[in-house]
Design an enzyme around this catalytic site. Structure first.
Site, PDB file in Angstrom:
ATOM      1  N   HIS A   1      -8.704   1.069   0.434  1.00 49.20           N
ATOM      2  CA  HIS A   1      -8.690   0.062  -0.629  1.00 49.20           C
ATOM      3  C   HIS A   1     -10.087  -0.477  -0.899  1.00 49.20           C
ATOM      4  O   HIS A   1     -10.293  -1.679  -1.046  1.00 49.20           O
ATOM      5  CB  HIS A   1      -7.697  -1.060  -0.308  1.00 49.20           C
TER       6      HIS A   1
ATOM      7  N   SER B   1       0.836  -1.201   0.000  1.00 52.02           N
ATOM      8  CA  SER B   1       0.000   0.000   0.000  1.00 52.02           C
ATOM      9  C   SER B   1       0.873   1.254   0.000  1.00 52.02           C
ATOM     10  O   SER B   1       1.576   1.515  -0.975  1.00 52.02           O
ATOM     11  CB  SER B   1      -0.961  -0.037   1.196  1.00 52.02           C
TER      12      SER B   1
END
Length: 307
Positions: A203, A94
């Site tokens: 996400h 990420s």
């Protein structure tokens, strides 16, 4: 000296903690905090040395601090020659993708820091505008988690798979109601949910406003035409320049992080025999050992690990 081909991996948000800069403050690479402070307008030395955990849970500050420590760890590993072999690829979880892009030569420190700051602000704003949360489902295969999430979503609750981290560890993201429903149904697939203390449904489609804001920043940033391969979160494919990082980075905010597949790309197609985690904590090393117990993995979470 170990000469296995090396892959560098960088952790994401959630690994931050009070005082995490302290081990690095006497190293030459601590000067990176000055450059990142200047670009972002945040006092990185203060945040890394003195900010309480509650302050560091703020999305934008968490991302900047983890990113900064990761870059310091990488700079010190390179400066001291501690990596002990040829680096052939990078990947980051990420947020960690921005440290990976920097280490790979795709971004300058300053440009990456500016993007991390923009990303953190955009994600924080999106999370404030639409309440969301996340949880980890442990002990169930990812495909069964995906099927359960689809059922809950079909019943009207917003929830999606956010991270496929390792065998038996899948993160879900969405509305509080959606997470509650998945939690209640988790035993049906032999899973248990661990709630995450996060500021939003990262996400997931809830981050669409942040993705659009980040897209603009990414498109205004110069990426190197050629660099070491970086395995992208969104598809676990290695890219070495001549690709659309603005598009990959935008998609990353609303789609799942395919970390298990990314590690398999590093150790498979890219031939990495050793993975080095650079940054606070040892979260990625734990995941990597679950993904590939035979791979050599070390964590550089302080100068002592460089000896």
């Amino acid at each position: 000296m170990n000469q296995l081909p090396i892959g560098l991996v960088f952790p994401g948000q959630g690994t931050q903690k009070k005082g995490m800069g302290d081990p690095w403050r006497e190293t030459p690479s601590w000067r990176l905090t000055e450059a990142i402070s200047e670009v972002t307008g945040e006092d990185l030395p203060e945040l890394l040395l003195h900010a309480p955990d509650e302050q560091l849970r703020r999305t934008d500050l968490a991302q900047l601090t983890v990113f900064t420590v990761a870059l310091i760890a990488h700079a010190e590993a390179v400066r001291t020659g501690a990596l002990g072999g040829q680096v052939v690829a990078c990947a980051g979880h990420s947020l960690g993708e921005y440290a990976a892009l920097t280490a790979a030569g795709a971004l300058t420190v300053e440009d990456a820091a500016a993007l991390v700051a923009a990303r953190g602000r955009a994600m924080r704003t999106a999370a404030e505008d639409r309440e969301g949360t996340m949880g980890v489902l442990v002990a169930a295969p990812a495909d069964e988690v995906e099927a359960l999430v689809r059922e809950v979503r079909a019943a009207g609750a917003g929830v999606w798979v956010a991270n496929v981290n390792a065998p038996g560890q899948t993160v879900v993201s969405g509305s509080p109601e959606g997470i509650d429903r998945v939690d209640a149904e988790a035993p049906s697939i032999g899973a248990k949910m661990i709630r995450l203390r996060v500021g939003g449904a990262f996400h997931s489609p809830y981050m669409a406003p942040a993705a659009e804001a980040l897209r603009t920043a990414l498109k205004n940033t110069a990426f190197a035409a050629a660099h070491l391969p970086v395995v992208a979160n969104v598809d676990a494919v290695p890219y070495a320049g001549d690709c659309d990082w603005p598009e990959l980075g935008t998609r990353q905010l609303t789609g799942p992080v395919l970390w298990e597949q990314s590690v398999r790309t590093l150790t498979g197609a890219l031939g990495c025999g050793r993975l080095v985690e650079l940054g606070p904590g040892r979260t990625l090393a734990g995941l990597i050992r679950r993904i590939d117990p035979d791979i050599e993995v070390v964590s550089v979470d302080g100068p002592g690990a460089l000896n």
